[in-house]
Design a protein around this motif. Structure first.
Motif, PDB file in Angstrom:
ATOM      1  N   UNK A  25       0.830  -1.209   0.000  1.00 27.32           N
ATOM      2  CA  UNK A  25       0.000   0.000   0.000  1.00 27.32           C
ATOM      3  C   UNK A  25       0.862   1.255   0.000  1.00 27.32           C
ATOM      4  N   UNK A  26       1.901   1.271   0.826  1.00 22.75           N
ATOM      5  CA  UNK A  26       2.769   2.453   0.896  1.00 22.75           C
ATOM      6  C   UNK A  26       3.455   2.693  -0.453  1.00 22.75           C
ATOM      7  N   UNK A  27       3.922   1.635  -1.090  1.00 23.78           N
ATOM      8  CA  UNK A  27       4.566   1.750  -2.396  1.00 23.78           C
ATOM      9  C   UNK A  27       3.574   2.278  -3.431  1.00 23.78           C
ATOM     10  N   UNK A  28       2.347   1.760  -3.402  1.00 23.52           N
ATOM     11  CA  UNK A  28       1.325   2.224  -4.351  1.00 23.52           C
ATOM     12  C   UNK A  28       0.997   3.692  -4.113  1.00 23.52           C
ATOM     13  N   UNK A  31       3.941   5.761  -5.371  1.00 25.23           N
ATOM     14  CA  UNK A  31       3.931   5.752  -6.832  1.00 25.23           C
ATOM     15  C   UNK A  31       2.857   6.690  -7.371  1.00 25.23           C
ATOM     16  N   UNK A  32       1.685   6.665  -6.776  1.00 22.36           N
ATOM     17  CA  UNK A  32       0.606   7.557  -7.200  1.00 22.36           C
ATOM     18  C   UNK A  32       0.967   9.011  -7.008  1.00 22.36           C
ATOM     19  N   UNK A  33       1.594   9.321  -5.882  1.00 25.68           N
ATOM     20  CA  UNK A  33       2.011  10.703  -5.632  1.00 25.68           C
ATOM     21  C   UNK A  33       3.095  11.139  -6.623  1.00 25.68           C
ATOM     22  N   UNK A  34       4.029  10.252  -6.933  1.00 30.42           N
ATOM     23  CA  UNK A  34       5.089  10.582  -7.890  1.00 30.42           C
ATOM     24  C   UNK A  34       4.505  10.843  -9.280  1.00 30.42           C
TER      25      UNK A  34
END
Length: 105
Positions: A25-28, A31-34
């Motif tokens: 979840x943290x990675x997703x 990634x969404x913020x980036x």
């Protein structure tokens, strides 16, 4: 999704809560913020292109409109906390807990 009540901070009167989410979840989220930040940079470049050839007065008006549009986008997605709050609100709705809680902001 699990919720752990960690305890109350006696100095501020706030209760800290730890939310456990599925692995990745943290990675997703990152990634969404980036992706959003990259899109924002592309939008800024597009805005600069739109300003070419305008009179100073036209440029001022367009820049004000562009600043407002970016402000709205940032208020929605640039902050990790805001994005998390959005997801928490959705989960509260699913659980039927989306209501006014006395003493909770």
């Amino acid at each position: 999704m699990e919720y752990d009540d960690v305890g109350e901070d006696e100095d501020s009167g706030e209760t800290q809560v730890t939310v456990r989410v599925p692995l990745g979840t943290r990675l997703a989220l990152t990634s969404g913020l980036e992706r959003h930040q990259a899109w924002t940079q592309q939008l800024k470049a597009h805005h600069r292109t739109q300003l070419k050839g305008l009179t100073p007065q036209q440029g001022d008006i367009l820049r004000a409109e562009q600043r407002q549009a970016l402000h709205v986008l940032r208020s929605l997605l640039d902050k990790r906390g805001l994005l998390i709050a959005f997801g928490v609100r959705q989960e509260l709705q699913v659980q039927g807990w989306d209501r006014s809680w006395t003493g909770v902001e």
